[in-house]
Design a protein around this motif. Structure first.
Motif, PDB file in Angstrom:
ATOM      1  N   GLY A  73       0.626  -1.109   0.230  1.00 13.95           N
ATOM      2  CA  GLY A  73       0.075  -0.190  -0.008  1.00 13.95           C
ATOM      3  C   GLY A  73       0.977   1.403   0.225  1.00 13.95           C
ATOM      4  N   ILE A  74       2.113   1.232   0.685  1.00  9.17           N
ATOM      5  CA  ILE A  74       2.952   2.450   0.796  1.00  9.17           C
ATOM      6  C   ILE A  74       3.489   2.850  -0.594  1.00  9.17           C
ATOM      7  N   LEU A  75       4.289   1.558  -1.209  1.00 12.39           N
ATOM      8  CA  LEU A  75       4.746   1.627  -2.628  1.00 12.39           C
ATOM      9  C   LEU A  75       3.536   2.092  -3.458  1.00 12.39           C
ATOM     10  N   ARG A  76       2.507   1.550  -3.524  1.00 11.93           N
ATOM     11  CA  ARG A  76       1.468   1.932  -4.483  1.00 11.93           C
ATOM     12  C   ARG A  76       1.028   3.644  -4.254  1.00 11.93           C
ATOM     13  N   SER A  77       0.938   3.864  -3.147  1.00 16.69           N
ATOM     14  CA  SER A  77       0.860   5.457  -3.026  1.00 16.69           C
ATOM     15  C   SER A  77       1.870   6.354  -3.520  1.00 16.69           C
ATOM     16  N   LEU A  78       3.220   5.683  -3.164  1.00 16.83           N
ATOM     17  CA  LEU A  78       4.177   6.432  -3.721  1.00 16.83           C
ATOM     18  C   LEU A  78       4.332   6.483  -4.977  1.00 16.83           C
ATOM     19  N   VAL A  79       3.970   5.583  -5.953  1.00 20.27           N
ATOM     20  CA  VAL A  79       3.919   5.493  -7.495  1.00 20.27           C
ATOM     21  C   VAL A  79       2.728   6.264  -7.988  1.00 20.27           C
ATOM     22  N   LEU A  80       1.578   6.284  -7.122  1.00 19.68           N
ATOM     23  CA  LEU A  80       0.660   7.167  -7.730  1.00 19.68           C
ATOM     24  C   LEU A  80       0.740   8.569  -7.425  1.00 19.68           C
ATOM     25  N   HIS A  81       1.254   9.024  -6.363  1.00 16.59           N
ATOM     26  CA  HIS A  81       1.557  10.448  -5.850  1.00 16.59           C
ATOM     27  C   HIS A  81       2.767  11.014  -6.152  1.00 16.59           C
ATOM     28  N   ARG A  82       3.860  10.131  -6.400  1.00 17.98           N
ATOM     29  CA  ARG A  82       5.372  10.714  -6.388  1.00 17.98           C
ATOM     30  C   ARG A  82       6.001  10.124  -7.415  1.00 17.98           C
ATOM     31  N   PRO A  83       5.424  10.136  -8.852  1.00 20.78           N
ATOM     32  CA  PRO A  83       5.824   9.288  -9.709  1.00 20.78           C
ATOM     33  C   PRO A  83       7.499   9.619 -10.141  1.00 20.78           C
ATOM     34  N   GLU A  84       7.920  10.825  -9.578  1.00 27.36           N
ATOM     35  CA  GLU A  84       9.408  11.228  -9.895  1.00 27.36           C
ATOM     36  C   GLU A  84      10.317  10.102  -9.146  1.00 27.36           C
ATOM     37  N   LEU A  85       9.934   9.348  -8.445  1.00 29.74           N
ATOM     38  CA  LEU A  85      10.742   8.345  -7.476  1.00 29.74           C
ATOM     39  C   LEU A  85      10.991   7.173  -8.274  1.00 29.74           C
ATOM     40  N   ASP A  86      12.403   6.740  -8.356  1.00 26.66           N
ATOM     41  CA  ASP A  86      12.500   5.363  -9.087  1.00 26.66           C
ATOM     42  C   ASP A  86      12.245   4.180  -7.764  1.00 26.66           C
ATOM     43  N   ALA A  87      12.292   2.794  -8.486  1.00 23.13           N
ATOM     44  CA  ALA A  87      11.892   1.854  -7.603  1.00 23.13           C
ATOM     45  C   ALA A  87      12.662   1.933  -6.175  1.00 23.13           C
ATOM     46  N   ALA A  88      14.072   1.814  -6.309  1.00 21.13           N
ATOM     47  CA  ALA A  88      15.000   1.997  -5.151  1.00 21.13           C
ATOM     48  C   ALA A  88      14.485   3.159  -4.228  1.00 21.13           C
ATOM     49  N   GLN A  89      14.353   4.246  -4.816  1.00 24.33           N
ATOM     50  CA  GLN A  89      13.834   5.449  -4.080  1.00 24.33           C
ATOM     51  C   GLN A  89      12.495   5.256  -3.271  1.00 24.33           C
ATOM     52  N   ARG A  90      11.547   4.513  -4.094  1.00 24.82           N
ATOM     53  CA  ARG A  90      10.204   4.198  -3.312  1.00 24.82           C
ATOM     54  C   ARG A  90      10.633   3.424  -2.179  1.00 24.82           C
ATOM     55  N   THR A  91      11.384   2.347  -2.341  1.00 27.19           N
ATOM     56  CA  THR A  91      11.629   1.371  -0.903  1.00 27.19           C
ATOM     57  C   THR A  91      12.381   2.117  -0.045  1.00 27.19           C
ATOM     58  N   ALA A  92      13.204   2.892  -0.524  1.00 28.54           N
ATOM     59  CA  ALA A  92      13.922   3.885   0.861  1.00 28.54           C
ATOM     60  C   ALA A  92      13.178   4.709   1.546  1.00 28.54           C
ATOM     61  N   GLU A  93      11.890   5.531   0.551  1.00 30.71           N
ATOM     62  CA  GLU A  93      11.122   6.349   1.242  1.00 30.71           C
ATOM     63  C   GLU A  93      10.010   5.612   2.113  1.00 30.71           C
ATOM     64  N   ALA A  94       9.552   4.494   1.586  1.00 30.79           N
ATOM     65  CA  ALA A  94       8.610   3.487   2.449  1.00 30.79           C
ATOM     66  C   ALA A  94       9.326   3.178   3.757  1.00 30.79           C
ATOM     67  N   GLU A  95      10.630   2.855   3.732  1.00 35.60           N
ATOM     68  CA  GLU A  95      11.234   2.369   4.957  1.00 35.60           C
ATOM     69  C   GLU A  95      11.298   3.605   5.805  1.00 35.60           C
ATOM     70  N   GLN A  99       0.824   5.311   4.966  1.00 37.17           N
ATOM     71  CA  GLN A  99       0.330   5.302   3.526  1.00 37.17           C
ATOM     72  C   GLN A  99      -0.256   6.656   3.447  1.00 37.17           C
ATOM     73  N   ALA A 100      -0.806   7.439   4.391  1.00 35.37           N
ATOM     74  CA  ALA A 100      -1.155   8.729   4.330  1.00 35.37           C
ATOM     75  C   ALA A 100      -0.007   9.615   4.055  1.00 35.37           C
ATOM     76  N   LEU A 101       1.216   9.327   4.744  1.00 28.93           N
ATOM     77  CA  LEU A 101       2.002  10.350   4.734  1.00 28.93           C
ATOM     78  C   LEU A 101       2.872  10.102   3.303  1.00 28.93           C
ATOM     79  N   ALA A 102       2.644   9.014   2.595  1.00 34.67           N
ATOM     80  CA  ALA A 102       3.375   8.794   1.298  1.00 34.67           C
ATOM     81  C   ALA A 102       3.213   9.807   0.284  1.00 34.67           C
ATOM     82  N   SER A 103       2.121  10.717   0.399  1.00 31.43           N
ATOM     83  CA  SER A 103       2.048  11.483  -0.665  1.00 31.43           C
ATOM     84  C   SER A 103       2.359  13.065  -0.037  1.00 31.43           C
ATOM     85  N   ASN A 104       3.073  13.015   0.878  1.00 33.75           N
ATOM     86  CA  ASN A 104       3.660  14.144   1.406  1.00 33.75           C
ATOM     87  C   ASN A 104       2.503  15.231   1.646  1.00 33.75           C
ATOM     88  N   PRO A 105       1.398  14.893   2.582  1.00 35.45           N
ATOM     89  CA  PRO A 105       0.281  15.542   2.702  1.00 35.45           C
ATOM     90  C   PRO A 105       0.419  16.817   3.524  1.00 35.45           C
TER      91      PRO A 105
END
Length: 349
Positions: free
Chosen positions: A123-145, A179-185
């Motif tokens: 759910g966290i990674l999906r939110s990052l894909v949807l709301h922060r498309p500028e991140l690549d896969a490695a960046q998304r994993t790091a951000e989720a952690e 999950q809510a914080l993943a979009s930088n709200p």
């Protein structure tokens, strides 16, 4: 319409503001159409880096306001302004998605807000894909952690691979916040986020909200029926009854000097071991009204111990009764009015 003023000239625009926000639902059959007034003329503001508690009984309209702010419901009338921009003008899916990324929801039930089929990282990674498309896969994993660490789930790498059934209710609710914080709200709409958790776990979630406010500047609309938790976390309190806002202001001021008889009733239901049983027995005088095609007048009048004739015919408007303290009551008097007294209050801890 409630008499809350709009933003004064030269004043900073609040993060979110509603103006006469109204939502009605049509009920009944073809030959008996009636209107349920879920929310009527609601004016509220949420400042930047502020926690506003929205309190009231079940059916008072709290969750309807949350769904209006989240654009799940469309207002029947009125307007919602986010950073000064009316949401009614967000026509494109892109604009609506951009707003939702800035104002996500955290739901009441941590057991059903996460897909049980996937690991919690999904759910966290999906939110990052949807709301922060500028991140690549490695960046998304790091951000989720990083987000899991922010909400207190450490070591984050271990939690990334857990399934929801392997976590407690409090941990799952923390995942909801991640999950809510993943979009930088800028605003999180939290609908009863701790009501289904054990009392011992609630304090951790409330501390998380205050930390996110203080450290990340995130604002919250905290919907609750628990005035004790509202006092712990919130800066301001908005009290709803039967679809209308009846009182709002600084939370410590309202809890110390409640103006509206309904707020006084809510406080009277807070357990007080010093109060005699006779006081508790007489605290309530009935059930909330059914807000279907309501007539003019105060909707609390049938339960109010101080109602007067005017309450049955004239709908009260919010008016100033103290510094930044407004209430919609014909009877209650301002703090500064000479020779007037409010109804007697029982002292609470």
């Amino acid at each position: 319409m409630n008499a809350q003023p709009t933003t004064a000239p030269g004043a900073e625009e609040p993060l979110l503001r509603t103006a006469a926000l109204t939502r009605h639902f049509q009920i009944g059959g073809i030959f008996s159409k009636r209107t349920l007034h879920a929310v009527d003329d609601a004016d509220l503001t949420i400042g930047r880096g502020e926690i506003v508690a929205l309190a009231g009984e079940s059916g008072s309209g709290k969750s309807t306001i949350a769904r209006l702010l989240a654009m799940v419901y469309t207002p029947t009338s009125g307007e919602i302004f986010f950073e000064g921009r009316p949401l009614s003008r967000l026509r494109s899916r892109k604009d609506q998605l951009a707003y939702r990324s800035q104002a996500p929801m955290v739901f009441q039930d941590p057991f059903s807000s996460i897909n049980p089929v996937y690991r919690i990282s999904h759910g966290i990674l999906r939110s990052l894909v949807l709301h922060r498309p500028e991140l690549d896969a490695a960046q998304r994993t790091a951000e989720a952690e990083r987000l899991l660490t922010v909400v207190g789930l450490t070591p984050a790498a271990a939690y990334m691979n857990k399934y929801p059934y392997e976590m407690s209710g409090g941990q799952r609710q923390r995942v909801g916040f991640a999950q809510a914080l993943a979009s930088n709200p800028k605003l999180i709409i939290a609908d009863e986020p701790v009501s289904m958790l054990d009392v011992s776990i609630r304090i951790g979630l409330l501390n998380l909200m205050t930390e996110l406010r203080d450290q990340a500047g995130v604002s919250f609309l905290y919907i609750t029926h628990d005035l004790a938790s509202a006092r712990y976390a919130a800066d301001r309190l908005v009290v709803m009854y039967a679809g209308t806002i009846v009182e709002h202001g600084p939370i410590e001021d309202i809890l110390a000097r409640p103006k509206h008889p309904y707020t006084q009733l809510l406080l009277a239901t807070v357990p007080d071991p010093r109060a005699p049983l006779a006081d508790l027995a007489g605290a309530d005088r009935g059930e909330p009204p059914k807000v279907v095609d309501p007539r003019p007048g105060c909707r609390f009048r049938a339960r109010c111990p101080v109602a007067v004739d005017e309450c049955a015919t004239v709908t009260p408007l919010l008016r100033d009764l103290g510094p930044r303290h407004l209430a919609a009551c014909h009877v209650t008097q301002p703090d500064t009015a000479p020779g007037t007294t409010a109804p007697p209050q029982r002292e609470h801890a």
